[in-house]
Design a protein around this motif. Sequence first.
Motif, PDB file in Angstrom:
ATOM      1  N   VAL A 183      48.877  29.736  -5.923  1.00  0.00           N
ATOM      2  CA  VAL A 183      48.567  29.261  -4.463  1.00  0.00           C
ATOM      3  C   VAL A 183      47.440  28.124  -4.779  1.00  0.00           C
ATOM      4  CG1 VAL A 183      47.897  29.346  -2.254  1.00  0.00           C
ATOM      5  CG2 VAL A 183      49.616  30.986  -3.271  1.00  0.00           C
ATOM      6  N   ASP A 184      46.230  28.975  -5.751  1.00  0.00           N
ATOM      7  CA  ASP A 184      45.053  28.313  -5.851  1.00  0.00           C
ATOM      8  C   ASP A 184      45.450  26.722  -6.449  1.00  0.00           C
ATOM      9  OD1 ASP A 184      43.249  30.101  -4.723  1.00  0.00           O
ATOM     10  OD2 ASP A 184      43.663  31.172  -6.643  1.00  0.00           O
ATOM     11  N   LEU A 185      46.227  26.893  -7.670  1.00  0.00           N
ATOM     12  CA  LEU A 185      46.761  25.780  -8.557  1.00  0.00           C
ATOM     13  C   LEU A 185      47.368  24.668  -7.492  1.00  0.00           C
ATOM     14  CD1 LEU A 185      47.976  27.587 -11.917  1.00  0.00           C
ATOM     15  CD2 LEU A 185      45.644  26.283 -11.354  1.00  0.00           C
ATOM     16  N   THR A 186      48.574  25.114  -6.963  1.00  0.00           N
ATOM     17  CA  THR A 186      49.266  24.142  -6.308  1.00  0.00           C
ATOM     18  C   THR A 186      48.681  23.568  -5.051  1.00  0.00           C
ATOM     19  OG1 THR A 186      50.140  25.909  -5.068  1.00  0.00           O
ATOM     20  CG2 THR A 186      51.605  25.368  -6.918  1.00  0.00           C
ATOM     21  N   ALA A 187      47.787  24.205  -4.329  1.00  0.00           N
ATOM     22  CA  ALA A 187      47.023  23.863  -3.354  1.00  0.00           C
ATOM     23  C   ALA A 187      45.936  22.686  -3.671  1.00  0.00           C
ATOM     24  CB  ALA A 187      46.188  24.730  -2.523  1.00  0.00           C
ATOM     25  N   THR A 206      47.825  19.562  -4.912  1.00  0.00           N
ATOM     26  CA  THR A 206      48.199  18.725  -3.686  1.00  0.00           C
ATOM     27  C   THR A 206      47.034  17.942  -3.295  1.00  0.00           C
ATOM     28  OG1 THR A 206      50.031  20.334  -3.103  1.00  0.00           O
ATOM     29  CG2 THR A 206      48.947  18.753  -1.258  1.00  0.00           C
ATOM     30  N   SER A 207      45.965  18.484  -3.281  1.00  0.00           N
ATOM     31  CA  SER A 207      44.778  17.753  -2.654  1.00  0.00           C
ATOM     32  C   SER A 207      44.354  16.669  -3.699  1.00  0.00           C
ATOM     33  CB  SER A 207      43.668  18.690  -2.517  1.00  0.00           C
ATOM     34  OG  SER A 207      43.852  19.864  -1.902  1.00  0.00           O
ATOM     35  N   ASP A 215      46.467  15.130  -5.649  1.00  0.00           N
ATOM     36  CA  ASP A 215      47.596  13.942  -5.243  1.00  0.00           C
ATOM     37  C   ASP A 215      47.551  13.324  -4.026  1.00  0.00           C
ATOM     38  OD1 ASP A 215      48.569  14.760  -7.911  1.00  0.00           O
ATOM     39  OD2 ASP A 215      50.120  16.095  -7.021  1.00  0.00           O
ATOM     40  N   THR A 216      46.860  13.744  -2.889  1.00  0.00           N
ATOM     41  CA  THR A 216      46.835  13.276  -1.741  1.00  0.00           C
ATOM     42  C   THR A 216      45.286  12.699  -1.526  1.00  0.00           C
ATOM     43  OG1 THR A 216      46.330  15.293  -0.678  1.00  0.00           O
ATOM     44  CG2 THR A 216      48.638  14.336  -0.643  1.00  0.00           C
ATOM     45  N   GLY A 217      44.570  12.703  -2.484  1.00  0.00           N
ATOM     46  CA  GLY A 217      43.205  12.268  -2.204  1.00  0.00           C
ATOM     47  C   GLY A 217      42.236  13.055  -1.469  1.00  0.00           C
ATOM     48  N   ARG A 218      42.430  14.357  -1.290  1.00  0.00           N
ATOM     49  CA  ARG A 218      41.582  15.098  -0.534  1.00  0.00           C
ATOM     50  C   ARG A 218      40.421  16.124  -1.319  1.00  0.00           C
ATOM     51  NH1 ARG A 218      44.421  17.576   4.666  1.00  0.00           N
ATOM     52  NH2 ARG A 218      42.096  17.738   4.993  1.00  0.00           N
ATOM     53  N   ARG A 247      42.609  29.858   1.294  1.00  0.00           N
ATOM     54  CA  ARG A 247      43.165  29.409   0.163  1.00  0.00           C
ATOM     55  C   ARG A 247      43.692  27.787   0.161  1.00  0.00           C
ATOM     56  NH1 ARG A 247      44.694  34.331  -2.191  1.00  0.00           N
ATOM     57  NH2 ARG A 247      45.195  33.237  -4.406  1.00  0.00           N
ATOM     58  N   THR A 248      43.939  27.410   1.058  1.00  0.00           N
ATOM     59  CA  THR A 248      44.512  26.114   1.601  1.00  0.00           C
ATOM     60  C   THR A 248      43.729  25.271   2.514  1.00  0.00           C
ATOM     61  OG1 THR A 248      46.138  26.670   3.288  1.00  0.00           O
ATOM     62  CG2 THR A 248      46.753  27.009   0.773  1.00  0.00           C
ATOM     63  N   LEU A 249      43.971  23.984   2.593  1.00  0.00           N
ATOM     64  CA  LEU A 249      43.078  23.330   3.607  1.00  0.00           C
ATOM     65  C   LEU A 249      43.636  23.652   5.145  1.00  0.00           C
ATOM     66  CD1 LEU A 249      43.082  19.798   1.765  1.00  0.00           C
ATOM     67  CD2 LEU A 249      41.480  21.315   2.156  1.00  0.00           C
ATOM     68  N   ARG A 250      44.879  23.830   5.176  1.00  0.00           N
ATOM     69  CA  ARG A 250      45.383  24.535   6.632  1.00  0.00           C
ATOM     70  C   ARG A 250      44.862  25.824   6.746  1.00  0.00           C
ATOM     71  NH1 ARG A 250      49.915  21.364   5.731  1.00  0.00           N
ATOM     72  NH2 ARG A 250      50.910  22.647   4.170  1.00  0.00           N
ATOM     73  N   GLN A 251      44.560  26.620   5.957  1.00  0.00           N
ATOM     74  CA  GLN A 251      44.065  27.941   6.320  1.00  0.00           C
ATOM     75  C   GLN A 251      42.558  27.740   6.476  1.00  0.00           C
ATOM     76  OE1 GLN A 251      44.493  30.545   2.860  1.00  0.00           O
ATOM     77  NE2 GLN A 251      46.584  31.236   3.778  1.00  0.00           N
TER      78      GLN A 251
END
Length: 324
Positions: A81-85, A88-89, A91-94, A118-122
Motif C-alpha cells: 500500500v505504501d508503494l502504490t500510494a 500514484t502521488s 504520477d499525479t504530481g502530488r 497510509r494514503t492521501l484520502r486516509q
Amino acid sequence: MAEAESSGKFFIDLPDSDSAIALAGAGQSTLHRLESLTGVSIVLRGLQLEISGRQSQLERAVALVELIRPVWQEGQIVSPVDLTAALTSIDTGRQADHASLGEKILARSQRGQLLRPRTLRQKTYVEEMESNDLTFSLGPAGTGKTFLATLLAVRMLTEKKIDKIILTRPAVEAGERLGFLPGDLQQKVDPYLRPLYDSLHALLGLEKTSILLEKGIIEVAPLAYMRGRTLEDAFVILDEAQNTTSAQMRMALTRLGEKSRMVVTGDITQIDLPSGVTSGLVEAIKVLKGVKGISICKLTSADIVRHQLVQRVVDAYARKEKSS
C-alpha cells in the motif's frame, strides 16, 4: 526513428541496517515489487542501494524510494500500500502532499509500529475528524475507517481532550435471536462487537484495554444501549452504520452532547437490513450533505490497507455489480 533512451545508475546510502531491512522486505520482496512497478533493477549491497535502468525509469524509482523514506528510515516495514500510494502521488504530481503523510504519526502500536494514514484520502479523513464534530466515513472493508477513528479517539483520550470513548454498532446480525444465545446480555452481544475490541487491543494491549473498560472510560456496546442518553465529553464511533435504520441513525446522531464528537463509519455496499428497509446511513448522507460542521469522507479500494488480495476482491465484486 526515435532515439534510444540512455541508461544509468543511481546510488542511495541507507543510514543503518534496520532501515535496509525495512526497505528490502522479507526475502527482498519490497525491492522486487519496486522493480516490478518501475522497470528498474535494484541491488542492495550492505547499506547502499544501487538502482539501474533507463533514465525515465530511474528518476521514477528514485523518487519513489525517497517518497517512502519516512517509513523505511524509521525501520518500519514498507507495505504494498505504501508503494502504490506513493507511486500514484508521483504520477499525479502530488508528491508534496504525500510527503506530509510521514509527519502524520498518530500513535505507536503495541508491536512498535508507527501508526499513520497510509494514503492521501486516509490523511484527509483524519484531518476531517480532527476539525469536525460529526464525520461520516464511507468505504469498503479494509480502508481503515474504524481503525483510524479509534486511533484518533485513543490519542485524544491520552491528551485529555475527551473523558471517554464510546464504540457502538448495530447488532443487526443477531436480530431477535439474542435471547436464545448462552450467557448474560453482554456475552450475547460481544461477538458482534469483536472488531471494535480488536482495534483497541492492537492500540492499547489487552491489559490496558480491560482496565479502561472496567473503569467505564472506554465503553463498547450495541447501538440500542445509546437510547435516552446524552453523550458528553466523549469520542463516539458508530461502526457498521449501513445497518442502522432511519430511526436508529436519527437516535444516534441526536445523542451527541457538549464537548463531544462522533464518527459514523459504514460500507453502503454491505447492507444487511431486511429487504425494503432504508439504511439510516444512506439517508443521512443525503439529508446532511452540506450541513456546517459535518464532513462526509469517501474512501475507495485504493485505500485498502489489508492483504493486497482484499483490494482485488472488492474491485471484482464492484465490476460484477456494474455489469449486472
